[in-house]
Design a protein around this motif. Structure first.
Motif, mmCIF file in Angstrom:
data_model
loop_
_atom_site.group_PDB
_atom_site.id
_atom_site.type_symbol
_atom_site.label_atom_id
_atom_site.label_comp_id
_atom_site.label_asym_id
_atom_site.label_seq_id
_atom_site.Cartn_x
_atom_site.Cartn_y
_atom_site.Cartn_z
ATOM 1 N N ARG A 145 1.074 -1.024 0.335
ATOM 2 C CA ARG A 145 -0.345 0.152 -0.155
ATOM 3 C C ARG A 145 1.297 0.844 -0.239
ATOM 4 N NH1 ARG A 145 -3.394 2.930 -1.197
ATOM 5 N NH2 ARG A 145 -5.127 4.202 0.418
ATOM 6 N N LYS A 146 2.473 1.194 1.198
ATOM 7 C CA LYS A 146 2.967 2.634 0.889
ATOM 8 C C LYS A 146 3.562 2.645 -1.029
ATOM 9 C CE LYS A 146 4.626 1.262 5.021
ATOM 10 N NZ LYS A 146 5.284 1.123 5.935
ATOM 11 N N LEU A 147 4.140 1.359 -1.460
ATOM 12 C CA LEU A 147 4.730 1.465 -3.208
ATOM 13 C C LEU A 147 3.135 2.353 -3.581
ATOM 14 C CD1 LEU A 147 6.644 1.427 -5.091
ATOM 15 C CD2 LEU A 147 5.664 -0.976 -5.180
ATOM 16 N N THR A 148 2.135 1.100 -3.389
ATOM 17 C CA THR A 148 0.638 2.186 -4.124
ATOM 18 C C THR A 148 0.694 3.978 -3.891
ATOM 19 O OG1 THR A 148 -0.314 0.396 -4.477
ATOM 20 C CG2 THR A 148 -1.664 1.894 -4.674
ATOM 21 N N LEU A 149 0.964 4.063 -3.142
ATOM 22 C CA LEU A 149 0.560 5.432 -2.240
ATOM 23 C C LEU A 149 1.440 6.467 -2.810
ATOM 24 C CD1 LEU A 149 -1.371 7.083 -0.750
ATOM 25 C CD2 LEU A 149 -0.436 7.097 1.099
ATOM 26 N N CYS A 150 2.914 5.769 -2.633
ATOM 27 C CA CYS A 150 4.039 6.882 -3.437
ATOM 28 C C CYS A 150 3.689 6.876 -4.632
ATOM 29 C CB CYS A 150 5.066 5.696 -2.827
ATOM 30 S SG CYS A 150 7.097 6.745 -3.500
ATOM 31 N N ARG A 151 3.510 5.945 -5.617
ATOM 32 C CA ARG A 151 3.536 5.794 -7.025
ATOM 33 C C ARG A 151 1.871 7.133 -7.137
ATOM 34 N NH1 ARG A 151 1.891 0.275 -8.617
ATOM 35 N NH2 ARG A 151 4.618 -0.072 -8.434
ATOM 36 N N LYS A 152 0.973 6.956 -6.803
ATOM 37 C CA LYS A 152 -0.109 8.119 -7.444
ATOM 38 C C LYS A 152 0.099 9.284 -6.976
ATOM 39 C CE LYS A 152 -3.428 4.594 -5.685
ATOM 40 N NZ LYS A 152 -5.037 4.116 -5.434
ATOM 41 N N TYR A 153 1.574 9.167 -6.209
ATOM 42 C CA TYR A 153 1.741 11.124 -5.697
ATOM 43 C C TYR A 153 2.330 11.203 -6.921
ATOM 44 C CZ TYR A 153 -0.922 11.767 -0.946
ATOM 45 O OH TYR A 153 -1.261 12.030 0.078
ATOM 46 N N TYR A 154 3.474 10.643 -7.290
ATOM 47 C CA TYR A 154 4.790 10.616 -7.984
ATOM 48 C C TYR A 154 3.795 10.648 -9.428
ATOM 49 C CZ TYR A 154 7.924 9.375 -11.555
ATOM 50 O OH TYR A 154 9.164 9.494 -12.154
ATOM 51 N N MET A 155 3.176 10.190 -9.851
ATOM 52 C CA MET A 155 1.571 10.426 -11.614
ATOM 53 C C MET A 155 1.061 11.341 -10.843
ATOM 54 S SD MET A 155 3.186 7.702 -12.805
ATOM 55 C CE MET A 155 1.705 7.555 -14.649
ATOM 56 N N ALA A 156 0.157 11.470 -9.895
ATOM 57 C CA ALA A 156 0.258 13.225 -10.335
ATOM 58 C C ALA A 156 0.924 14.226 -10.491
ATOM 59 C CB ALA A 156 -0.713 13.482 -8.670
ATOM 60 N N GLY A 157 2.142 14.313 -10.051
ATOM 61 C CA GLY A 157 2.815 15.027 -10.000
ATOM 62 C C GLY A 157 3.160 15.211 -12.204
ATOM 63 N N PHE A 158 3.223 14.538 -11.952
ATOM 64 C CA PHE A 158 3.041 15.265 -14.388
ATOM 65 C C PHE A 158 1.670 15.573 -14.463
ATOM 66 C CE2 PHE A 158 5.648 11.679 -13.959
ATOM 67 C CZ PHE A 158 7.084 12.350 -15.013
ATOM 68 N N ALA A 159 0.904 16.025 -13.654
ATOM 69 C CA ALA A 159 -0.119 16.875 -14.244
ATOM 70 C C ALA A 159 -0.348 18.245 -13.867
ATOM 71 C CB ALA A 159 -1.055 15.959 -13.368
ATOM 72 N N PHE A 160 1.014 18.448 -13.912
ATOM 73 C CA PHE A 160 1.986 19.962 -13.501
ATOM 74 C C PHE A 160 1.404 20.575 -11.967
ATOM 75 C CE2 PHE A 160 1.056 20.167 -18.529
ATOM 76 C CZ PHE A 160 2.772 20.459 -18.683
ATOM 77 N N LEU A 161 1.507 19.329 -10.959
ATOM 78 C CA LEU A 161 1.427 19.190 -9.799
ATOM 79 C C LEU A 161 2.302 19.258 -9.247
ATOM 80 C CD1 LEU A 161 -2.178 17.978 -9.502
ATOM 81 C CD2 LEU A 161 -1.579 19.991 -9.356
ATOM 82 N N PRO A 162 3.377 20.234 -9.257
ATOM 83 C CA PRO A 162 4.750 19.932 -8.738
ATOM 84 C C PRO A 162 4.195 19.805 -7.254
ATOM 85 C CG PRO A 162 4.513 21.885 -9.520
ATOM 86 C CD PRO A 162 3.325 21.298 -9.689
ATOM 87 N N PHE A 163 4.163 20.307 -5.788
ATOM 88 C CA PHE A 163 3.841 20.604 -4.648
ATOM 89 C C PHE A 163 3.440 18.885 -4.548
ATOM 90 C CE2 PHE A 163 -0.482 19.701 -4.905
ATOM 91 C CZ PHE A 163 -1.708 20.549 -5.816
#
Length: 101
Positions: free
Chosen positions: A10-28
């Motif tokens: 679950r940690k890996l899944t959550l980390c991956r989701k935050y990482y992918m969200a950054g590509f939507a021009f959300l550097p925060f």
């Protein structure tokens, strides 16, 4: 949320989701990912998913830093050259200062 209570998958899944969200021009989101998972990536006892989390944390930190440097550079250039750019800079501004430049 306490990361210590989550299973490693679950940690890996959550980390991956935050990482992918950054590509939507959300550097925060990259900054949050890098800070939130820093301990899990580098100082937690070793587990199989940690290698992938470490990679996501490093890339997220570099991406957030690049965005920060780009944003600061743009602000400095714009503030320095705003009056010289004339009407073009006025169209980009929300607040146009009064007085002589």
């Amino acid at each position: 949320m306490n990361l210590a209570k989550l299973p490693n998958e679950r940690k890996l899944t959550l980390c991956r989701k935050y990482y992918m969200a950054g590509f939507a021009f959300l550097p925060f989101m990259w900054a949050i990912n890098a800070i939130w998972f820093l301990n899990e990536a580098f100082w937690a006892p070793t587990y199989p998913e940690q290698k992938h989390i470490r990679r996501y944390v490093i890339i997220s930190a570099v991406g957030a830093l690049m965005w920060l440097v780009g944003l600061i550079s743009w602000v400095v250039v714009f503030q320095h050259n705003r009056s010289a750019w004339g009407a073009t800079a006025d169209y980009m501004s929300f607040i146009i200062p009064k007085g002589v430049p």
